[in-house]
Design a protein around this motif. Structure first.
Motif, PDB file in Angstrom:
ATOM      1  N   LEU A 127      23.603  23.492  66.454  1.00 34.77           N
ATOM      2  CA  LEU A 127      24.473  23.980  67.518  1.00 34.77           C
ATOM      3  C   LEU A 127      25.855  24.333  66.984  1.00 34.77           C
ATOM      4  O   LEU A 127      26.442  25.358  67.332  1.00 34.77           O
ATOM      5  CB  LEU A 127      24.581  22.907  68.617  1.00 34.77           C
ATOM      6  CG  LEU A 127      25.342  23.274  69.889  1.00 34.77           C
ATOM      7  CD1 LEU A 127      24.755  24.529  70.524  1.00 34.77           C
ATOM      8  CD2 LEU A 127      25.286  22.119  70.871  1.00 34.77           C
ATOM      9  N   LEU A 128      26.379  23.481  66.092  1.00 33.96           N
ATOM     10  CA  LEU A 128      27.664  23.772  65.460  1.00 33.96           C
ATOM     11  C   LEU A 128      27.599  25.068  64.664  1.00 33.96           C
ATOM     12  O   LEU A 128      28.462  25.944  64.784  1.00 33.96           O
ATOM     13  CB  LEU A 128      28.063  22.619  64.538  1.00 33.96           C
ATOM     14  CG  LEU A 128      28.562  21.333  65.195  1.00 33.96           C
ATOM     15  CD1 LEU A 128      28.694  20.238  64.147  1.00 33.96           C
ATOM     16  CD2 LEU A 128      29.885  21.556  65.886  1.00 33.96           C
ATOM     17  N   GLY A 129      26.563  25.186  63.826  1.00 35.91           N
ATOM     18  CA  GLY A 129      26.440  26.386  63.003  1.00 35.91           C
ATOM     19  C   GLY A 129      26.295  27.644  63.837  1.00 35.91           C
ATOM     20  O   GLY A 129      26.924  28.675  63.539  1.00 35.91           O
ATOM     21  N   GLY A 130      25.499  27.576  64.897  1.00 39.46           N
ATOM     22  CA  GLY A 130      25.346  28.736  65.769  1.00 39.46           C
ATOM     23  C   GLY A 130      26.636  29.099  66.470  1.00 39.46           C
ATOM     24  O   GLY A 130      26.966  30.284  66.625  1.00 39.46           O
ATOM     25  N   GLY A 131      27.380  28.077  66.905  1.00 44.70           N
ATOM     26  CA  GLY A 131      28.679  28.343  67.535  1.00 44.70           C
ATOM     27  C   GLY A 131      29.655  28.975  66.565  1.00 44.70           C
ATOM     28  O   GLY A 131      30.382  29.924  66.913  1.00 44.70           O
ATOM     29  N   PHE A 132      29.698  28.469  65.323  1.00 42.19           N
ATOM     30  CA  PHE A 132      30.557  29.063  64.304  1.00 42.19           C
ATOM     31  C   PHE A 132      30.175  30.529  64.073  1.00 42.19           C
ATOM     32  O   PHE A 132      31.033  31.403  63.957  1.00 42.19           O
ATOM     33  CB  PHE A 132      30.417  28.307  62.976  1.00 42.19           C
ATOM     34  CG  PHE A 132      30.986  26.913  62.997  1.00 42.19           C
ATOM     35  CD1 PHE A 132      31.796  26.470  64.021  1.00 42.19           C
ATOM     36  CD2 PHE A 132      30.687  26.032  61.965  1.00 42.19           C
ATOM     37  CE1 PHE A 132      32.300  25.185  64.042  1.00 42.19           C
ATOM     38  CE2 PHE A 132      31.199  24.744  61.955  1.00 42.19           C
ATOM     39  CZ  PHE A 132      32.009  24.323  63.001  1.00 42.19           C
ATOM     40  N   GLU A 182      20.541  24.929  79.903  1.00 42.39           N
ATOM     41  CA  GLU A 182      19.702  24.115  79.013  1.00 42.39           C
ATOM     42  C   GLU A 182      18.222  24.447  79.215  1.00 42.39           C
ATOM     43  O   GLU A 182      17.350  23.578  79.185  1.00 42.39           O
ATOM     44  CB  GLU A 182      19.956  22.622  79.226  1.00 42.39           C
ATOM     45  CG  GLU A 182      21.369  22.191  78.871  1.00 42.39           C
ATOM     46  CD  GLU A 182      21.589  20.700  78.980  1.00 42.39           C
ATOM     47  OE1 GLU A 182      21.276  19.972  78.029  1.00 42.39           O
ATOM     48  OE2 GLU A 182      22.072  20.279  80.059  1.00 42.39           O
ATOM     49  N   ALA A 183      17.959  25.759  79.404  1.00 44.46           N
ATOM     50  CA  ALA A 183      16.586  26.218  79.575  1.00 44.46           C
ATOM     51  C   ALA A 183      15.760  25.991  78.310  1.00 44.46           C
ATOM     52  O   ALA A 183      14.540  25.827  78.373  1.00 44.46           O
ATOM     53  CB  ALA A 183      16.573  27.698  79.955  1.00 44.46           C
ATOM     54  N   VAL A 184      16.416  26.041  77.173  1.00 45.19           N
ATOM     55  CA  VAL A 184      15.797  25.684  75.895  1.00 45.19           C
ATOM     56  C   VAL A 184      16.748  24.690  75.228  1.00 45.19           C
ATOM     57  O   VAL A 184      17.918  24.591  75.615  1.00 45.19           O
ATOM     58  CB  VAL A 184      15.580  26.919  74.994  1.00 45.19           C
ATOM     59  CG1 VAL A 184      14.656  27.921  75.660  1.00 45.19           C
ATOM     60  CG2 VAL A 184      16.902  27.574  74.639  1.00 45.19           C
ATOM     61  N   PRO A 185      16.307  23.932  74.233  1.00 47.21           N
ATOM     62  CA  PRO A 185      17.228  23.025  73.552  1.00 47.21           C
ATOM     63  C   PRO A 185      18.457  23.766  73.029  1.00 47.21           C
ATOM     64  O   PRO A 185      18.358  24.909  72.556  1.00 47.21           O
ATOM     65  CB  PRO A 185      16.374  22.473  72.399  1.00 47.21           C
ATOM     66  CG  PRO A 185      14.969  22.555  72.907  1.00 47.21           C
ATOM     67  CD  PRO A 185      14.921  23.791  73.753  1.00 47.21           C
ATOM     68  N   LEU A 186      19.630  23.137  73.136  1.00 48.40           N
ATOM     69  CA  LEU A 186      20.878  23.801  72.760  1.00 48.40           C
ATOM     70  C   LEU A 186      20.854  24.273  71.315  1.00 48.40           C
ATOM     71  O   LEU A 186      21.318  25.367  70.998  1.00 48.40           O
ATOM     72  CB  LEU A 186      22.049  22.849  72.984  1.00 48.40           C
ATOM     73  CG  LEU A 186      22.277  22.373  74.421  1.00 48.40           C
ATOM     74  CD1 LEU A 186      23.496  21.456  74.483  1.00 48.40           C
ATOM     75  CD2 LEU A 186      22.465  23.545  75.363  1.00 48.40           C
ATOM     76  N   GLY A 187      20.327  23.439  70.423  1.00 49.13           N
ATOM     77  CA  GLY A 187      20.254  23.834  69.019  1.00 49.13           C
ATOM     78  C   GLY A 187      19.363  25.044  68.805  1.00 49.13           C
ATOM     79  O   GLY A 187      19.653  25.899  67.961  1.00 49.13           O
ATOM     80  N   ALA A 188      18.276  25.125  69.555  1.00 44.69           N
ATOM     81  CA  ALA A 188      17.369  26.270  69.436  1.00 44.69           C
ATOM     82  C   ALA A 188      18.061  27.558  69.865  1.00 44.69           C
ATOM     83  O   ALA A 188      17.939  28.600  69.207  1.00 44.69           O
ATOM     84  CB  ALA A 188      16.111  26.033  70.270  1.00 44.69           C
ATOM     85  N   ALA A 189      18.802  27.498  70.961  1.00 46.89           N
ATOM     86  CA  ALA A 189      19.540  28.679  71.422  1.00 46.89           C
ATOM     87  C   ALA A 189      20.567  29.111  70.380  1.00 46.89           C
ATOM     88  O   ALA A 189      20.779  30.302  70.148  1.00 46.89           O
ATOM     89  CB  ALA A 189      20.214  28.380  72.756  1.00 46.89           C
TER      90      ALA A 189
END
Length: 502
Positions: free
Chosen positions: A357-362, A56-63
């Motif tokens: 985060l969902l979109g990035g994971g997909f 969690e070095a950066v916000p999860l959504g940002a990553a």
């Protein structure tokens, strides 16, 4: 002291992540792997993203946003394909679910429902039954609302109950009341996490699993199919948590009349249901009906009937959720002229980070399959695990156990995004049906009970200062192990009986 140490650990973890993520990226980028060039570059991006998610070095959504952008910049995939998963219908299912939750909260219907449950006659001033009622209420709310929001909503109710109960204690009885308060808060916290597995919209990992099953396996599960296994699995796990809490944190007194008086007084102060509450409840029930209608039509009319086919196409979960969410922003709330049940500015305060985060994971999962990286990882795992992972039960048992403990130190969304595409590829490479394994590891990702940092509900409850770290760890480990057995039974027995397994 524990909270200070926890904060120091988080800071150190983030600092390590900021250094380790780029280091892992460049080392993997220059290290020969024998993979095709796009898969090689994606492996470096994926590994660095995993480090950022864990630390969690950066916000999860940002990553999650940076990963597909970096993949496009490094010529792994075209931009249109990399960002297409951000418009997945399942993203809109969660978006609509967030809007429904905000609408219920905006009108105060969520708190009224919790107090109504605690005011039932069967509770009768019993602290033990009150704890059961809190657990059931948390479970029921978390089926539709995020576990974090449910915990934040019910923590004040639970603390009020604990204060009322402790108020009648003699000084020498205070330790027993303190233990009971621990059990109350832990029960609430774990019930919130468990309730999320019962419905497709209960928690983000469920949506991730549905997306990968549809895209990579060609299996589409509707709302009714999910609750047919998610609800009984969740209820059995909740029953285990309630029984263990009753034995380990017994109620200090059998009956306390002030408990009933306090709850009913709070409920009375709310007054009758307002027009906004009734309208929010109506829209919510319409959404549930819309989610269930395709399955109802299939059963009553047959899958080939035109109405059933239309419902299957036109009443997809994401469509129903968006229509219901927007409806809340249109119909009047009744409090002030021109103000809807859910004001638009309030609707826009939803958890966008989770959607990113969902979109990035997909997106990462789709690219792993497109480039062949998932298949390469799967074959490597099979070579190491040998015959254990080649059997349906062996793969189910080992992968569920791995995810169950991995999710204790990473977010459940990150864990699911990392593991689901890889394990689907492993199952396909081994010639094993991937559906039971995917569903079980998805539910296992929500079974994070051991540490304050495992889930936001754990952190919220621990932040009250009423829970000792050793109590959470001991309760969490027991619930993890027993929950693992429940998940294995679900994957090996329940899912095949429902036609969702081999």
């Amino acid at each position: 002291m524990d909270r200070v140490a926890r904060s120091a650990f988080d800071v150190a973890r983030q600092r390590v992540g900021r250094v380790l993520a780029p280091l892992v990226f460049f080392v993997l980028l220059v290290t020969p792997t024998g993979l095709p060039a796009p898969a090689h570059r994606l492996a470096a991006i994926f590994a660095a993203t995993v480090v950022l998610w864990i630390s969690e070095a950066v916000p999860l959504g940002a990553a999650a946003l940076v990963a597909p952008a970096l993949a496009v910049a490094m010529d792994v995939t075209p931009a249109a394909r990399a960002f297409a998963p951000f418009a997945s219908p399942l993203i809109f299912l969660f978006l609509g679910g967030f809007m429904l939750a905000l609408g219920l909260s905006e009108q105060g219907l969520d708190r009224r429902a919790a107090l109504w449950l605690l005011a039932r006659d069967w509770v009768r001033g019993s602290p033990a039954r009150a704890r059961t009622a809190v657990g059931l209420g948390a479970f029921a709310c978390s089926m539709w609302i995020s576990n974090t929001a449910t915990t934040a909503m019910l923590i004040p109710v639970a603390l009020g109950l604990c204060t009322a109960i402790r108020g009648v204690a003699c000084p020498e009885d205070q330790p027993e009341f303190d233990r009971y308060a621990e059990g109350m808060l832990l029960t609430l916290t774990y019930a919130c996490s468990i309730g999320g597995i019962a419905t497709p919209i209960g928690t983000a990992p469920n949506v991730i699993a549905l997306d990968f099953l549809e895209r990579q396996v060609g299996v589409q599960l509707d709302f009714f199919q999910w609750i047919s296994f998610g609800l009984p699995t969740g209820l059995v796990t909740l029953a285990i948590a309630l029984v263990y809490a009753h034995r380990r944190f017994p109620a200090p007194v059998a009956r306390l009349d002030r408990l009933t008086v306090e709850v009913r007084d709070q409920l009375h102060r709310l007054g009758p249901m307002s027009a906004g509450e009734r309208r929010a409840a109506g829209v919510f029930l319409l959404a549930v009906l819309g989610w269930l209608l395709p399955s109802i039509f299939k059963v009553t009319l047959g899958a080939a009937h035109p109405v059933a086919q239309w419902a299957d196409r036109g009443l997809q979960e994401g469509v129903v959720a968006i229509l219901a969410g927007v409806l809340l922003c249109v119909i009047p709330g009744g409090r002030r002229p021109g103000v809807p049940v859910l004001p638009w500015e309030r609707a826009m305060q939803l958890d966008w980070s989770t959607l990113y985060l969902l979109g990035g994971g997909f997106s990462l999962g789709a690219m792993m399959f497109d480039t062949g990286l998932a298949e390469a990882l799967a074959r490597g795992f099979l070579a190491v695990a040998g015959p254990l992972a080649a059997s349906p039960f062996g793969l189910l048992a080992t992968s569920t156990f791995l995810v169950l403990w991995l999710t204790e130190v990473t977010s459940n969304v990150s864990t699911t995004s990392m593991m689901v595409p890889v394990l689907i590829a492993i199952a396909q490479a081994a010639g094993v049906d991937p559906v039971p394994t995917t569903l079980c590891i998805t539910m296992a990702a929500s079974f994070a009970f051991t540490l304050p940092v495992s889930t936001p509900p754990n952190a919220i409850a621990y932040g009250t200062g009423l829970i000792r770290i050793q109590s959470m760890v001991r309760f969490g480990v027991v619930l993890d192990l027993l929950g693992y057995l429940v998940l294995i039974a679900c994957g090996a027995l329940l899912l095949p009986a429902l036609g969702l397994g081999p």
